[in-house]
Design a protein around this motif. Sequence first.
Motif, mmCIF file in Angstrom:
data_model
loop_
_atom_site.group_PDB
_atom_site.id
_atom_site.type_symbol
_atom_site.label_atom_id
_atom_site.label_comp_id
_atom_site.label_asym_id
_atom_site.label_seq_id
_atom_site.Cartn_x
_atom_site.Cartn_y
_atom_site.Cartn_z
ATOM 1 N N ARG A 199 65.394 51.715 9.241
ATOM 2 C CA ARG A 199 65.953 50.886 10.104
ATOM 3 C C ARG A 199 66.948 50.072 8.997
ATOM 4 N NH1 ARG A 199 62.770 46.117 13.142
ATOM 5 N NH2 ARG A 199 64.612 46.103 13.525
ATOM 6 N N ALA A 200 68.593 50.450 9.635
ATOM 7 C CA ALA A 200 69.390 49.999 8.942
ATOM 8 C C ALA A 200 69.611 48.522 8.524
ATOM 9 C CB ALA A 200 70.608 50.124 9.948
ATOM 10 N N VAL A 201 70.129 47.686 7.743
ATOM 11 C CA VAL A 201 69.996 46.567 7.586
ATOM 12 C C VAL A 201 71.343 46.477 8.419
ATOM 13 C CG1 VAL A 201 69.999 44.527 6.201
ATOM 14 C CG2 VAL A 201 68.593 45.966 5.604
ATOM 15 N N ARG A 202 72.356 45.440 9.005
ATOM 16 C CA ARG A 202 73.173 45.202 9.450
ATOM 17 C C ARG A 202 73.816 43.793 8.914
ATOM 18 N NH1 ARG A 202 71.729 44.193 15.889
ATOM 19 N NH2 ARG A 202 70.364 42.463 14.833
ATOM 20 N N ALA A 203 73.351 42.327 7.910
ATOM 21 C CA ALA A 203 73.983 41.585 7.725
ATOM 22 C C ALA A 203 73.023 41.173 6.878
ATOM 23 C CB ALA A 203 74.112 40.780 8.168
ATOM 24 N N VAL A 204 73.204 40.133 5.452
ATOM 25 C CA VAL A 204 72.157 39.380 4.472
ATOM 26 C C VAL A 204 73.065 38.305 4.378
ATOM 27 C CG1 VAL A 204 73.309 40.730 2.185
ATOM 28 C CG2 VAL A 204 70.654 40.075 2.959
ATOM 29 N N THR A 205 71.995 37.381 3.793
ATOM 30 C CA THR A 205 72.528 36.607 3.398
ATOM 31 C C THR A 205 71.468 36.077 2.318
ATOM 32 O OG1 THR A 205 71.042 34.642 4.566
ATOM 33 C CG2 THR A 205 73.375 35.138 5.457
ATOM 34 N N ALA A 206 72.234 35.298 1.305
ATOM 35 C CA ALA A 206 71.110 35.173 0.271
ATOM 36 C C ALA A 206 71.963 34.968 -0.618
ATOM 37 C CB ALA A 206 71.032 36.969 -1.009
ATOM 38 N N ARG A 207 71.269 33.907 -1.708
ATOM 39 C CA ARG A 207 70.736 32.857 -2.861
ATOM 40 C C ARG A 207 70.638 33.128 -3.983
ATOM 41 N NH1 ARG A 207 74.663 28.791 -1.950
ATOM 42 N NH2 ARG A 207 74.138 27.641 -3.113
ATOM 43 N N LEU A 208 71.143 33.051 -4.839
ATOM 44 C CA LEU A 208 69.934 33.915 -6.491
ATOM 45 C C LEU A 208 70.491 32.333 -7.272
ATOM 46 C CD1 LEU A 208 68.177 36.003 -8.085
ATOM 47 C CD2 LEU A 208 70.059 36.353 -9.189
ATOM 48 N N ASP A 209 69.515 31.947 -8.200
ATOM 49 C CA ASP A 209 69.321 30.322 -8.527
ATOM 50 C C ASP A 209 70.358 29.773 -8.511
ATOM 51 O OD1 ASP A 209 67.679 31.225 -10.644
ATOM 52 O OD2 ASP A 209 69.064 33.088 -11.555
ATOM 53 N N GLY A 210 70.409 29.243 -6.838
ATOM 54 C CA GLY A 210 71.623 28.871 -6.364
ATOM 55 C C GLY A 210 72.505 28.976 -5.845
ATOM 56 N N VAL A 211 73.196 29.891 -6.495
ATOM 57 C CA VAL A 211 74.451 30.910 -6.186
ATOM 58 C C VAL A 211 74.180 31.851 -4.839
ATOM 59 C CG1 VAL A 211 76.433 32.199 -6.763
ATOM 60 C CG2 VAL A 211 75.002 30.384 -8.829
ATOM 61 N N ASP A 212 75.221 31.633 -3.810
ATOM 62 C CA ASP A 212 75.753 32.604 -2.782
ATOM 63 C C ASP A 212 75.854 33.951 -3.479
ATOM 64 O OD1 ASP A 212 77.126 33.822 -0.647
ATOM 65 O OD2 ASP A 212 75.581 32.332 0.582
ATOM 66 N N LEU A 213 75.549 34.874 -2.680
ATOM 67 C CA LEU A 213 75.917 36.165 -3.367
ATOM 68 C C LEU A 213 76.555 36.750 -2.026
ATOM 69 C CD1 LEU A 213 72.160 37.198 -4.287
ATOM 70 C CD2 LEU A 213 73.608 36.485 -5.605
ATOM 71 N N GLY A 214 77.384 36.117 -0.741
ATOM 72 C CA GLY A 214 78.439 37.318 -0.599
ATOM 73 C C GLY A 214 77.529 37.831 0.655
ATOM 74 N N THR A 215 78.293 38.721 1.224
ATOM 75 C CA THR A 215 78.146 38.917 2.844
ATOM 76 C C THR A 215 77.394 40.762 2.316
ATOM 77 O OG1 THR A 215 80.406 40.378 2.705
ATOM 78 C CG2 THR A 215 79.404 37.787 4.081
ATOM 79 N N LEU A 216 77.248 40.917 3.385
ATOM 80 C CA LEU A 216 76.266 42.866 2.692
ATOM 81 C C LEU A 216 77.236 43.951 2.740
ATOM 82 C CD1 LEU A 216 73.913 43.960 3.152
ATOM 83 C CD2 LEU A 216 74.861 44.896 5.463
ATOM 84 N N THR A 217 77.343 44.477 1.534
ATOM 85 C CA THR A 217 77.888 45.560 1.255
ATOM 86 C C THR A 217 77.048 46.927 0.400
ATOM 87 O OG1 THR A 217 77.333 45.113 -1.145
ATOM 88 C CG2 THR A 217 79.461 44.517 -0.093
ATOM 89 N N PRO A 218 77.033 48.228 0.773
ATOM 90 C CA PRO A 218 76.860 49.147 0.281
ATOM 91 C C PRO A 218 75.785 49.058 -0.871
ATOM 92 C CG PRO A 218 78.468 50.340 1.634
ATOM 93 C CD PRO A 218 78.324 49.005 1.134
ATOM 94 N N VAL A 219 74.522 49.547 -1.205
ATOM 95 C CA VAL A 219 73.383 49.560 -2.764
ATOM 96 C C VAL A 219 74.546 50.513 -3.140
ATOM 97 C CG1 VAL A 219 72.034 49.979 -3.472
ATOM 98 C CG2 VAL A 219 71.702 49.569 -1.695
ATOM 99 N N ASP A 220 75.819 49.884 -4.052
ATOM 100 C CA ASP A 220 76.410 50.788 -5.202
ATOM 101 C C ASP A 220 77.431 49.446 -5.812
ATOM 102 O OD1 ASP A 220 78.288 52.755 -5.673
ATOM 103 O OD2 ASP A 220 79.719 53.274 -4.114
ATOM 104 N N PRO A 221 77.387 49.727 -7.275
ATOM 105 C CA PRO A 221 76.549 51.328 -7.172
ATOM 106 C C PRO A 221 75.052 51.381 -7.339
ATOM 107 C CG PRO A 221 77.045 50.178 -9.414
ATOM 108 C CD PRO A 221 77.510 48.766 -8.594
ATOM 109 N N PRO A 222 74.480 52.963 -7.389
ATOM 110 C CA PRO A 222 72.811 52.967 -7.482
ATOM 111 C C PRO A 222 72.140 51.613 -8.900
ATOM 112 C CG PRO A 222 73.875 54.643 -7.072
ATOM 113 C CD PRO A 222 75.072 53.604 -7.091
ATOM 114 N N ALA A 223 71.356 51.032 -7.443
ATOM 115 C CA ALA A 223 70.219 50.113 -8.476
ATOM 116 C C ALA A 223 69.959 50.964 -9.891
ATOM 117 C CB ALA A 223 69.372 49.641 -7.766
ATOM 118 N N ARG A 224 69.710 50.204 -11.313
ATOM 119 C CA ARG A 224 68.627 51.008 -12.359
ATOM 120 C C ARG A 224 67.253 50.873 -12.709
ATOM 121 N NH1 ARG A 224 71.599 50.092 -16.331
ATOM 122 N NH2 ARG A 224 72.703 48.104 -15.932
ATOM 123 N N PHE A 225 66.807 50.229 -11.725
ATOM 124 C CA PHE A 225 65.250 49.899 -12.429
ATOM 125 C C PHE A 225 65.110 51.696 -12.785
ATOM 126 C CE2 PHE A 225 67.131 47.424 -9.095
ATOM 127 C CZ PHE A 225 66.999 45.958 -9.385
#
Length: 210
Positions: A162-188
């Motif tokens: 299923r597609a994701v249309r929007a996201v809101t997120a805060r990490l350690d109290g800092v707003d991460l902004g709005t949705l973008t592609p997963v780019d560059p690819p995650a490196r786990f």
Amino acid sequence: MASRTWTFSGRILGVGTTSGVRVVVGVWDDSPLGSFADVMVERADGHRLLIAPSQEVVDFVASTYTFDETRVEPVQVGTDATPDRGVPHTLHLTTASLELAADLGRRTALGWLLRGIPRGLAGSPALSTVTDPVARVVLRGVRTRGSAGHGRGEYYGATDIRAVRAVTARLDGVDLGTLTPVDPPARFGFSSTPRRPALTEVVTTVVERA
């Protein structure tokens, strides 16, 4: 040669944000570690963070993937559903470090195709071996078989997207902004989530050679 095998069944959420942070959430309904959720975060500077609900989960995941930092925190995940259909349309995640809400869209065209694959077959390493060359071409950064090292092989079988249309997120109290592609690819590990933000139903098999 004998081997050990672990199978995990659930969903993987992969999103990018305008801050450059990429977030991968695993929600596992059935696994050798029980039902749990964990979060992998890669910051814009490349720092890779694992958030998991117990040391047992941290130890297993960190023995399969690669991180610069791990945190043990309760991970709570829930969904809101459309009243008349019971279809989840928002996924919420909360830990001590991270708050995230993802607005879910419709099933993608590829998701409709994947729904025809039985879940038992989806988890087969043999099927993952066959689909890997296709995934590399169709979905940038995605592979269905490989290894992040640590002596373990991994196999992914998707059964819905299923597609994701929007996201809101805060990490350690800092707003991460709005949705973008997963780019560059995650490196786990050896594979990323799809570039297009999505929630993917998946069966994951981890194999460790003795």
